[in-house]
Design an enzyme around this catalytic site. Structure first.
Site, short mmCIF file in Angstrom:
data_model
loop_
_atom_site.label_atom_id
_atom_site.label_comp_id
_atom_site.label_asym_id
_atom_site.label_seq_id
_atom_site.Cartn_x
_atom_site.Cartn_y
_atom_site.Cartn_z
N SER A 197 -33.33 19.77 -23.30
CA SER A 197 -33.93 18.65 -23.20
C SER A 197 -33.42 18.05 -21.75
O SER A 197 -32.44 18.40 -21.11
CB SER A 197 -33.37 17.43 -24.40
OG SER A 197 -33.53 18.09 -25.44
N MET A 198 -34.05 17.02 -21.28
CA MET A 198 -33.51 16.38 -19.71
C MET A 198 -32.36 15.79 -20.03
O MET A 198 -31.79 15.11 -20.93
CB MET A 198 -34.51 14.89 -19.79
CG MET A 198 -34.96 14.45 -18.52
SD MET A 198 -36.22 13.50 -18.66
CE MET A 198 -36.22 12.68 -17.10
#
Ligand SMILES: C[S@@+](CC[C@H](N)C(=O)[O-])C[C@H]1O[C@@H](n2cnc3c(N)ncnc32)[C@H](O)[C@@H]1O
Length: 370
Positions: free
Chosen positions: A77-78
């Protein structure tokens, strides 16, 4: 990032958990592009260190080669989202955490750095991904327990946990998670309705009697869904066979495309409408030549509706068919949201009990839907 997470961020580099071949998300184009460490180590490191989500598996592992597959099934994920969620999780020394969705195991490693490896358990449904995560954790020196299994069931043999964090999106939160979290504990879970992809992280506090978990949404997010809860586009032809449009009710609406569709993935309007319009999926088709159809499908019968927005017309044309008038429901939900001051996701909340989910606005007493 909250300051208490800075030491973990410094000590646990994301790049130690990424595969040699990966597909960083290009925020400008919305595409995922292959980057191979063997071919271009500098580009690989640059992407690993950047604030973008990175796809690490396509099509549940069925896809091979460098070109992107059809749908991403595992990712890192970011980083800004990883740390926002860790801040929302509000962990304290000595607490025990269950993570659902191991993926690369970077998030699990951050948790283990903060709380100690024996206080963290992570679950992953995909055997290959789970094994890769386990290897990365061992290589890094944080050998926490990686369980290969369906996180929907939780991990009763290791319960109770003080915190539970899901890094995949759900539509139905299992009551087992409430049962496996200690009273006063927190469950942080990306959640959305069947209406569409819009979702937000629910931060649910488990009641002292252990019979419910309840709380506000903290932020809009865009996670890949739990495997068994993925969005499946309804079969259009089964709803709208050739010629069905001729028998549909035709009307028009003054709601504009901009108002109804919002701006971008994180607009609250879609999330809010989904809380009001039950058992409906909608698909906003891509705009072509100034024309954008938005389709609605009933999930409990074959009701359907299409609203066609056109740049060159003030009013959009609406076609509806079936026992439910789905556009009328969606328009009423939109107007309700607008009349209530266009609340962002943070004003909505969710309560989970053994009987199901209740959504509310501002206060658990102000119920939207059960
Ligand atoms: C966005 S990735 C997780 C990112 C990860 N936390 C990290 O740090 O890299 C979502 C993961 O959830 C996993 N997943 C999907 N359904 C699941 C389930 N039912 N139980 C456990 N994991 C699941 C996917 O296979 C995928 O690896």
């Amino acid at each position: 990032m909250s300051p208490d997470w800075a030491p973990a961020f410094d000590a646990v580099p994301r790049s130690d958990f990424l595969p040699d071949l990966m597909w960083p998300h290009d925020m400008a184009t919305g595409r995922s592009v292959p980057v191979d460490k063997a071919r271009d180590p500098q580009a690989w490191q640059r992407h690993a260190d950047s604030n973008v989500p990175i796809v690490t598996q396509w099509d549940d592992g069925a896809h091979a080669g460098t070109t992107p597959g059809t749908s991403f099934s595992s990712s890192s994920s970011m980083p800004s989202l990883v740390f926002s969620m860790l801040a929302d999780l509000d962990v304290r020394d000595g607490q025990r955490v269950l993570e659902i969705g191991t993926g690369t195991a970077w998030n699990a490693a951050l948790l283990a750095h903060r709380l100690g490896a024996r206080n963290v358990v992570t679950m992953e449904v995909d055997g290959v991904v789970a094994a890769a995560g386990r290897n990365a954790l061992e290589r890094f020196g944080l050998p926490l327990e990686v369980v290969h299994g369906d996180g929907f069931l939780g991990c009763p043999e290791r319960a109770p946990f003080d915190r539970m964090i899901a890094t995949c999106g759900l539509r139905t939160i299992p009551f087992a998670w409430v049962e496996q979290t200690a009273p006063g504990g927190l469950i942080l879970v990306p959640w959305g309705t069947h209406y569409g992809p819009a979702e937000a992280t629910a931060r649910l506090l488990v009641a002292e009697d252990g019979r419910s978990a309840s709380g506000f949404f903290t932020r809009p997010v865009a996670f890949m869904r739990m495997r068994a809860q993925r969005f499946v586009r309804p079969p259009h032809d089964a709803y709208v066979p050739t010629g069905a449009g001729d028998d549909a009710d035709v009307s028009s609406t003054t709601v504009t495309e901009g108002e109804f569709c919002g701006t971008g993935t994180f607009a609250a309007v879609e999330f809010a409408i989904g809380l009001r319009v039950r058992d409906v999926s909608h698909v906003a088709d891509r705009k072509r030549d100034g024309v954008r159809p938005v389709l609605f499908y009933g999930l409990t019968d074959r009701s359907w509706a299409v609203v066609v927005f056109r740049d060159d017309r003030k009013e959009a044309t609406v076609y509806q068919s079936g026992p439910r008038h789905l556009w009328d429901e969606a328009e009423a939900a939109y107007r309700w949201w607008a009349d209530n001051g266009r609340p962002g996701v943070e004003r909505f909340g969710l309560t989970v009990t053994a009987d199901g989910h209740t959504t509310w606005l501002d206060d658990p007493g102000n119920v939207l839907a059960r």
